[in-house]
Design a protein around this motif. Structure first.
Motif, PDB file in Angstrom:
ATOM      1  N   LEU A  71       0.836  -1.197   0.000  1.00  0.00           N
ATOM      2  CA  LEU A  71       0.000   0.000   0.000  1.00  0.00           C
ATOM      3  C   LEU A  71       0.872   1.249   0.000  1.00  0.00           C
ATOM      4  N   ALA A  95      -3.302  -0.417   7.026  1.00  0.00           N
ATOM      5  CA  ALA A  95      -3.703  -0.660   5.643  1.00  0.00           C
ATOM      6  C   ALA A  95      -5.183  -0.993   5.530  1.00  0.00           C
ATOM      7  N   ASP A  96      -5.677  -1.857   6.428  1.00  0.00           N
ATOM      8  CA  ASP A  96      -7.089  -2.226   6.383  1.00  0.00           C
ATOM      9  C   ASP A  96      -7.984  -0.997   6.537  1.00  0.00           C
ATOM     10  N   ILE A  99      -7.845   1.297   3.379  1.00  0.00           N
ATOM     11  CA  ILE A  99      -8.608   0.725   2.271  1.00  0.00           C
ATOM     12  C   ILE A  99     -10.104   0.900   2.507  1.00  0.00           C
ATOM     13  N   GLN A 100     -10.545   0.731   3.737  1.00  0.00           N
ATOM     14  CA  GLN A 100     -11.954   0.919   4.048  1.00  0.00           C
ATOM     15  C   GLN A 100     -12.364   2.375   3.846  1.00  0.00           C
ATOM     16  N   GLU A 103     -12.794   2.789   0.103  1.00  0.00           N
ATOM     17  CA  GLU A 103     -13.995   2.117  -0.374  1.00  0.00           C
ATOM     18  C   GLU A 103     -15.265   2.845   0.053  1.00  0.00           C
ATOM     19  N   MET A 128      -6.441   6.349  -5.421  1.00  0.00           N
ATOM     20  CA  MET A 128      -6.317   5.047  -4.770  1.00  0.00           C
ATOM     21  C   MET A 128      -7.531   4.172  -5.028  1.00  0.00           C
ATOM     22  N   ILE A 132      -6.316   0.296  -5.544  1.00  0.00           N
ATOM     23  CA  ILE A 132      -6.331  -0.714  -4.482  1.00  0.00           C
ATOM     24  C   ILE A 132      -6.704  -2.093  -5.004  1.00  0.00           C
ATOM     25  N   GLU A 136      -5.516  -6.992  -4.510  1.00  0.00           N
ATOM     26  CA  GLU A 136      -6.483  -8.080  -4.448  1.00  0.00           C
ATOM     27  C   GLU A 136      -5.832  -9.354  -3.915  1.00  0.00           C
ATOM     28  N   PHE A 139      -6.039  -7.977   1.020  1.00  0.00           N
ATOM     29  CA  PHE A 139      -6.916  -7.314   1.972  1.00  0.00           C
ATOM     30  C   PHE A 139      -7.932  -8.298   2.533  1.00  0.00           C
TER      31      PHE A 139
END
Length: 209
Positions: A71, A95-96, A99-100, A103, A128, A132, A136, A139
């Motif tokens: 990331l 990172a989690d 990413i959330q 999204e 991003m 992201i 794949e 995550f």
């Protein structure tokens, strides 16, 4: 390219570690989310790394897992986001969580990070959002008990104490790791809570008129 470093953890502080491997000591810059996953000094540590080369500096950045490192590599491709800002972002959000945010298009969480203004947050969400997908398979939503692709299950990380959490909070506010450490050491007393440490450290760091 130095992609992985395995050695003995010689020194650690929020923001940087010193790792000895094959007789060499590597200074590695880390986000504070990685700091909380470190073993005690004198023990073996494995970091996923990125080696950044510029005309005026060569820097090694380290991360507790491959997802954070990958990331980071995507973040520094975003216009206006250099390695230092990318580390700052991953110090405020792992990172989690990042990413959330992408999204869910949550710009408000991003602008709370040091160095991230409204325009940068919007650029991160746009750029991003398209990138992201390259992560794949790595995550994993929280609570699944799974691990990142290519990782082996590990024991739960040691829980940080109040001083470490307070230092990390100051770093997330934009203070340098050395400043945060000195401020906490000046005010720390046995039994103090994280909140009291942060409050007293901020008072000590901000001069009064």
């Amino acid at each position: 390219m130095i992609g992985r470093l395995r050695g003995i953890l010689v020194e650690k502080q929020p923001g940087q570690v010193l790792v000895e491997a094959a007789g060499l000591g590597y200074e590695v810059d880390i986000p504070y989310t990685t700091f909380f996953h470190l073993p005690e000094t004198g023990q073996e540590v494995v970091l996923h790394t990125h080696f950044a080369v510029r005309e005026d500096a060569h820097s090694l950045f380290g991360f507790a897992n491959r997802l954070d490192r990958d990331l980071f590599r995507l973040l520094i491709k975003v216009n206006g986001v250099g390695p230092r800002l990318a580390v700052g972002i991953l110090s405020g959000l792992d990172a989690d969580q990042f990413i959330q945010c992408v999204e869910q298009r949550d710009a408000s969480a991003l602008v709370k990070l040091p160095g991230v203004g409204k325009k940068t947050a919007e650029r991160l969400l746009i750029d991003m959002g398209d990138r992201i997908g390259q992560l794949e398979g790595q995550f994993v939503p929280r609570g699944t008990g799974a691990v990142n692709a290519g990782e082996t299950p590990k024991r739960p990380p040691r829980q940080p104490d109040a001083s470490e959490e307070a230092e990390a909070a100051l770093i997330a506010l934009g203070y340098k790791p050395q400043e945060a450490t000195r401020a906490i050491n000046r005010v720390a007393e046995e039994g103090m809570s994280r909140e009291d440490l942060i409050r007293n450290a901020l008072k000590a760091m901000i001069p009064t008129g």
